[in-house]
Design an enzyme around this catalytic site. Sequence first.
Site, PDB file in Angstrom:
ATOM      1  N   ASP A  55      24.860 -10.773 -17.458  1.00 27.37           N
ATOM      2  CA  ASP A  55      25.547 -12.112 -18.492  1.00 27.37           C
ATOM      3  C   ASP A  55      25.527 -13.535 -17.426  1.00 27.37           C
ATOM      4  O   ASP A  55      25.627 -14.779 -18.117  1.00 27.37           O
ATOM      5  CB  ASP A  55      27.285 -12.266 -19.640  1.00 27.37           C
ATOM      6  N   GLN A  67      37.315  -6.129 -25.577  1.00 24.97           N
ATOM      7  CA  GLN A  67      38.189  -5.246 -24.270  1.00 24.97           C
ATOM      8  C   GLN A  67      37.742  -4.721 -23.657  1.00 24.97           C
ATOM      9  O   GLN A  67      37.370  -3.676 -24.176  1.00 24.97           O
ATOM     10  CB  GLN A  67      39.178  -5.304 -25.360  1.00 24.97           C
ATOM     11  N   ASP A  68      37.721  -5.002 -22.506  1.00 27.60           N
ATOM     12  CA  ASP A  68      36.529  -3.472 -21.719  1.00 27.60           C
ATOM     13  C   ASP A  68      37.776  -2.878 -21.510  1.00 27.60           C
ATOM     14  O   ASP A  68      38.571  -3.355 -20.413  1.00 27.60           O
ATOM     15  CB  ASP A  68      36.161  -4.644 -20.543  1.00 27.60           C
ATOM     16  N   GLY A 128      35.215  -6.732 -12.621  1.00 27.16           N
ATOM     17  CA  GLY A 128      34.604  -7.116 -13.698  1.00 27.16           C
ATOM     18  C   GLY A 128      33.525  -7.803 -14.738  1.00 27.16           C
ATOM     19  O   GLY A 128      33.061  -8.661 -13.541  1.00 27.16           O
ATOM     20  N   ASN A 157      16.937  -6.741 -19.060  1.00 30.31           N
ATOM     21  CA  ASN A 157      16.792  -5.523 -17.500  1.00 30.31           C
ATOM     22  C   ASN A 157      16.197  -4.593 -18.270  1.00 30.31           C
ATOM     23  O   ASN A 157      14.887  -4.625 -18.483  1.00 30.31           O
ATOM     24  CB  ASN A 157      18.091  -4.879 -17.410  1.00 30.31           C
ATOM     25  N   ASP A 173      30.443  -4.853  -8.543  1.00 31.48           N
ATOM     26  CA  ASP A 173      30.590  -4.317  -9.654  1.00 31.48           C
ATOM     27  C   ASP A 173      29.472  -5.507 -10.642  1.00 31.48           C
ATOM     28  O   ASP A 173      29.559  -6.246 -10.857  1.00 31.48           O
ATOM     29  CB  ASP A 173      31.557  -4.516 -10.019  1.00 31.48           C
ATOM     30  N   ALA A 201      30.340 -12.651 -25.745  1.00 29.61           N
ATOM     31  CA  ALA A 201      31.498 -13.869 -24.327  1.00 29.61           C
ATOM     32  C   ALA A 201      31.485 -14.103 -22.987  1.00 29.61           C
ATOM     33  O   ALA A 201      31.560 -15.411 -22.798  1.00 29.61           O
ATOM     34  CB  ALA A 201      32.600 -12.987 -24.975  1.00 29.61           C
ATOM     35  N   ALA A 230      27.805 -13.023  -9.485  1.00 29.15           N
ATOM     36  CA  ALA A 230      28.169 -12.288 -10.386  1.00 29.15           C
ATOM     37  C   ALA A 230      28.635 -10.585  -9.694  1.00 29.15           C
ATOM     38  O   ALA A 230      29.763 -10.342 -10.284  1.00 29.15           O
ATOM     39  CB  ALA A 230      28.595 -12.356 -12.014  1.00 29.15           C
TER      40      ALA A 230
HETATM   41  O1  RIB Z   1      27.279  -7.027 -19.974  1.00 32.51           O
HETATM   42  C1  RIB Z   1      28.640  -6.425 -20.224  1.00 32.51           C
HETATM   43  C2  RIB Z   1      28.761  -6.437 -20.791  1.00 32.51           C
HETATM   44  O2  RIB Z   1      28.658  -5.704 -21.995  1.00 32.51           O
HETATM   45  C3  RIB Z   1      30.428  -5.676 -20.778  1.00 32.51           C
HETATM   46  O3  RIB Z   1      31.861  -6.956 -20.950  1.00 32.51           O
HETATM   47  C4  RIB Z   1      31.276  -4.847 -22.504  1.00 32.51           C
HETATM   48  O4  RIB Z   1      32.376  -5.533 -23.046  1.00 32.51           O
HETATM   49  C5  RIB Z   1      29.372  -4.681 -22.816  1.00 32.51           C
HETATM   50  O5  RIB Z   1      29.205  -5.731 -24.335  1.00 32.51           O
END
Ligand code: RIB
Length: 300
Positions: A251, A12-13, A286, A184, A245, A42, A281
């Site tokens: 990811d 959960q962010d 988010g 990165n 953002d 995820a 992205a």
């Molecule tokens: O890479 C971004 C992610 O890193 C975020 O969603 C956070 O949950 C961390 O795992």
Amino acid sequence: MADVFVMGSINQDLVLKVERRARPGETVTDAVLSTHNGGKGANQAAAAALLGASVVFLGRVGDDGFGDPLVRALGDKGVDTSLVEESEGTSTGTAFITVTADGENAITVAPGANRSLTPQDVEDARGAIGGSRVLVAQMEIPRETVRRAVEVAGEEGTRMLINLAPPFEVPRAVLEGVDPLVVNEHEAAFLLGEKVEGWTARWTPPEAALARPEVSRRHGRADGAVLAEKGATRHVPAPRAEVVDTTGAGDAFVGALAFRLAREDTLEQAVAYAVRAGAAAVTKEGAQGALPTPDILEAL
Ligand code: RIB
């Protein structure tokens, strides 16, 4: 056969948009809070699925009620979440993220249930791993679990992609079972032996992909990736994109890369596709909510 098997974190962010980050001992106010679905594992699973891959996800959530909606949302994006379980007596992973006006993020993770994913869980998933073309892992789950995954992938003939985020010392033998390795700029510095937050790497990267899907603050736009293969390096530029953002851009890159490798692109072709996903992205807030679909990539 599935395209991609992702094992990793689900978080959960809790995101704070700030003018600037507080210094130690200081209080700043006027931050704006929002919550998002996240976790590197995820996010990467969702990124691949949204682009059209068939994806299986292995992860753990807590029994605190926060995990269920995160898992359901992942399923809604087309990810097979049948291997996700609740770990008794743990809390769901939580990430505390600050994002400044230039779109740059800083993340602190409380891993919670992500830490309960064991090497035995990997063993139990051997059939599904062997039934996938690419296995993807990151480092928000225990290192011994990732190490077992590299071994199982090797035994089952599944291509192994590791995103070394956050960076940890990993035995050279493990890294040599990985193709490609994605990092990165901070993780690359760690790998190359430069000091990053007090750590020093003791090995150099294998001949694999060394990618940098990060955003250059100097140019305020996505910078693309550096592909290092067979001793040669090449910069793969990203399309212009307005940075809102950067959370989850890496990811998006990894998910897209895994998808294209599963569909038998060369590494170079897959990286060229993945930098577009990373660039897309950064244009929204988010992590999972900013992941692109194929039509968005085409419009870039
Ligand atoms: O890479 C971004 C992610 O890193 C975020 O969603 C956070 O949950 C961390 O795992």
